[in-house]
Design a protein around this motif. Structure first.
Motif, short mmCIF file in Angstrom:
data_model
loop_
_atom_site.label_atom_id
_atom_site.label_comp_id
_atom_site.label_asym_id
_atom_site.label_seq_id
_atom_site.Cartn_x
_atom_site.Cartn_y
_atom_site.Cartn_z
N VAL A 187 0.85 -1.19 0.00
CA VAL A 187 0.00 0.00 0.00
C VAL A 187 0.89 1.25 0.00
CG1 VAL A 187 -1.76 1.29 1.26
CG2 VAL A 187 -1.80 -1.21 1.25
N PRO A 188 0.64 2.21 -0.91
CA PRO A 188 1.49 3.42 -0.93
C PRO A 188 1.15 4.37 0.22
CG PRO A 188 -0.22 3.57 -2.60
CD PRO A 188 -0.34 2.20 -2.01
N PHE A 189 2.15 4.69 1.04
CA PHE A 189 1.95 5.66 2.11
C PHE A 189 3.30 6.24 2.50
CE2 PHE A 189 2.40 1.61 4.46
CZ PHE A 189 3.44 1.94 5.32
N ALA A 190 3.23 7.36 3.20
CA ALA A 190 4.42 8.01 3.74
C ALA A 190 4.01 8.86 4.93
CB ALA A 190 5.12 8.86 2.69
N TYR A 191 4.84 8.87 5.96
CA TYR A 191 4.59 9.74 7.11
C TYR A 191 5.92 10.03 7.80
CZ TYR A 191 4.44 5.23 9.66
OH TYR A 191 4.71 3.97 10.18
N SER A 192 5.88 10.98 8.69
CA SER A 192 7.10 11.39 9.41
C SER A 192 6.85 11.34 10.91
CB SER A 192 7.53 12.80 8.99
OG SER A 192 6.48 13.73 9.19
N ILE A 193 7.93 11.09 11.65
CA ILE A 193 7.87 10.97 13.10
C ILE A 193 8.96 11.84 13.71
CG2 ILE A 193 8.02 9.39 15.07
CD1 ILE A 193 7.27 7.14 13.16
N ALA A 194 8.59 12.67 14.66
CA ALA A 194 9.58 13.53 15.33
C ALA A 194 10.39 12.70 16.32
CB ALA A 194 8.87 14.66 16.05
N GLY A 195 11.60 13.13 16.57
CA GLY A 195 12.48 12.43 17.50
C GLY A 195 13.93 12.66 17.12
N ARG A 196 14.82 11.91 17.77
CA ARG A 196 16.25 12.00 17.47
C ARG A 196 16.78 10.61 17.18
NH1 ARG A 196 18.73 16.23 21.97
NH2 ARG A 196 17.44 18.03 21.38
N PRO A 197 17.04 10.32 15.90
CA PRO A 197 16.81 11.20 14.74
C PRO A 197 15.34 11.16 14.32
CG PRO A 197 17.66 9.10 13.99
CD PRO A 197 17.64 9.03 15.50
N ALA A 198 14.88 12.25 13.72
CA ALA A 198 13.53 12.25 13.15
C ALA A 198 13.51 11.30 11.96
CB ALA A 198 13.16 13.66 12.71
N LEU A 199 12.36 10.66 11.75
CA LEU A 199 12.27 9.62 10.73
C LEU A 199 11.21 9.95 9.68
CD1 LEU A 199 12.38 6.44 13.02
CD2 LEU A 199 14.26 7.36 11.66
N VAL A 200 11.54 9.64 8.44
CA VAL A 200 10.56 9.61 7.36
C VAL A 200 10.30 8.15 7.04
CG1 VAL A 200 10.09 10.17 4.95
CG2 VAL A 200 11.26 11.83 6.42
N VAL A 201 9.05 7.74 7.11
CA VAL A 201 8.67 6.35 6.87
C VAL A 201 7.87 6.27 5.58
CG1 VAL A 201 7.51 4.32 7.83
CG2 VAL A 201 8.58 6.00 9.37
N ALA A 202 8.25 5.37 4.69
CA ALA A 202 7.56 5.21 3.41
C ALA A 202 7.47 3.73 3.07
CB ALA A 202 8.29 5.98 2.29
N SER A 203 6.53 3.38 2.23
CA SER A 203 6.31 1.99 1.86
C SER A 203 6.94 1.68 0.50
CB SER A 203 4.81 1.67 1.81
OG SER A 203 4.19 2.38 0.76
N ASP A 204 7.24 0.40 0.29
CA ASP A 204 7.73 -0.02 -1.02
C ASP A 204 6.67 0.22 -2.08
OD1 ASP A 204 10.13 -0.80 0.03
OD2 ASP A 204 9.61 -2.92 0.21
N GLY A 213 1.02 12.23 8.16
CA GLY A 213 1.02 11.50 6.89
C GLY A 213 0.64 12.40 5.73
N ILE A 214 1.24 12.17 4.58
CA ILE A 214 1.04 13.06 3.44
C ILE A 214 -0.39 13.01 2.90
CG2 ILE A 214 1.83 11.31 1.78
CD1 ILE A 214 3.02 13.67 0.14
N ALA A 215 -1.05 11.87 3.03
CA ALA A 215 -2.41 11.76 2.47
C ALA A 215 -3.45 11.64 3.57
CB ALA A 215 -2.49 10.56 1.53
N GLN A 216 -3.17 12.24 4.72
CA GLN A 216 -4.06 12.07 5.87
C GLN A 216 -5.08 13.19 6.01
OE1 GLN A 216 -2.04 12.13 9.63
NE2 GLN A 216 -3.72 11.18 10.74
N ASP A 217 -4.68 14.42 5.75
CA ASP A 217 -5.54 15.57 6.06
C ASP A 217 -5.83 16.43 4.83
OD1 ASP A 217 -5.71 15.53 9.16
OD2 ASP A 217 -3.58 15.30 8.76
#
Length: 315
Positions: free
Chosen positions: A146-163, A255-259
């Motif tokens: 499923v295509p998705f992407a989102y980001s999470i704050a923190g150290r290090p901050a993370l960008v999470v995306a799907s294959d 998430g990029i397609a959330q709001d």
């Protein structure tokens, strides 16, 4: 009505009308950075215009404010002596209790939300290690179709995306999605959303606070879109959003397609002028100054009227 109560009433009035004003700015295509700063200034101005008068109403002689008002209008003290002191005290006690309860609720929510975000960040760091990523990496690819992407704050901050996202989008559109998520991180958008949610939980009886979470989430998405457009072009961002459908993301993530996907696609469907940085700063400064002054407008008007009356009497 005394000046102290007029100031509090001004804060309540601005708190009630602000959601309409901010929503109108967003729908008219005003720079999202300007709207975000306006929201922050209005929220801060509302809290100050309510809390400070409440505190002053409980202090002897209103903490010295009476002397300042006397300077503006010599007749004020006589008017103040006739003011309903018991009413002011009752308003102060009620308002103070409400502020304390709100502060406790907000603190509890903030600690709970921060704990949830830390746990989410640790879980994704664990996934990064399991999937063979480097500890210092800021990009986590999940083997999901499923295509998705989102980001999470923190150290290090993370960008999470799907294959699935990588397989579905072309190179430029994929780069635009990643730029969008990194814009959330560099713009500290997670912090803004967290602040909006905390204010809404602390003061749900104030319209500006109650409406803040969806408003701020929409604005940070539009702002991230704008940054991605400046890097990869409007068509790339529009093409990426059009290829995705709304999907659930973890509570503490963006998430990029959330709001507000429809609103964002509409804004991207036509070219918009991107003002130079100095112009953006000037517009932001003007919006911030106006938003801060608005809650105190009734107080300023009252003091101005008293000063004019004094001048007229002296003449």
């Amino acid at each position: 009505m005394t000046a102290v109560l007029a100031w509090a009433v001004g804060g309540l009035l601005v708190a009630a009308l602000s959601p309409l004003f901010l929503g109108s700015m967003m729908r008219r295509g005003v720079d999202p950075h300007v709207v975000l700063v306006s929201w922050g200034a209005l929220a801060l101005g509302t809290v100050v215009s309510i809390s400070v008068p409440v505190i002053l109403s409980l202090l002897p002689s209103h903490g010295g404010v009476s002397s300042l008002i006397e300077f503006a209008h010599s007749c004020w003290l006589a008017l103040h002596d006739d003011a309903p002191a018991r009413l002011e005290t009752a308003v102060g006690v009620l308002g103070g209790s409400t502020l304390v309860i709100g502060a406790v609720r907000g603190t509890v929510h903030l600690f709970s939300f921060s704990r949830t975000r830390r746990e989410l960040h640790q879980q994704h760091l664990g996934l990064l290690r399991i999937l063979g990523g480097a500890r210092s990496s800021s990009l986590l690819w999940l083997p999901v179709s499923v295509p998705f992407a989102y980001s999470i704050a923190g150290r290090p901050a993370l960008v999470v995306a799907s294959d699935g996202l990588r397989d579905q989008l072309d190179t430029e559109a994929l780069a635009a999605v990643l730029a969008h998520e990194r814009a959330h991180i560099t713009g500290r958008h997670h912090l803004l959303v967290s602040a909006a949610q905390t204010l809404a939980y602390a003061f749900p009886w104030l319209p500006i606070m109650r409406s803040s979470p969806p408003l701020v989430r929409a604005l940070v998405e539009i702002e991230a879109d704008s940054r991605a457009v400046r890097q990869h072009g409007r068509e790339s961002v529009h093409r990426a959003l059009r290829s995705m459908t709304p999907h659930d993301v973890p509570v503490a993530a963006l998430g990029i397609a959330q709001d507000c996907l429809a609103l964002r696609l509409d804004r991207l469907s036509s070219p918009r002028t991107h003002h130079a940085t100095p112009i953006r700063y000037l517009r932001t400064l003007a919006a911030c100054g106006t938003a801060i002054v608005l809650p105190a407008a009734p107080l300023l008007a009252l003091l101005g009227a008293m000063a004019m009356a004094s001048c007229a009497t002296g003449a």
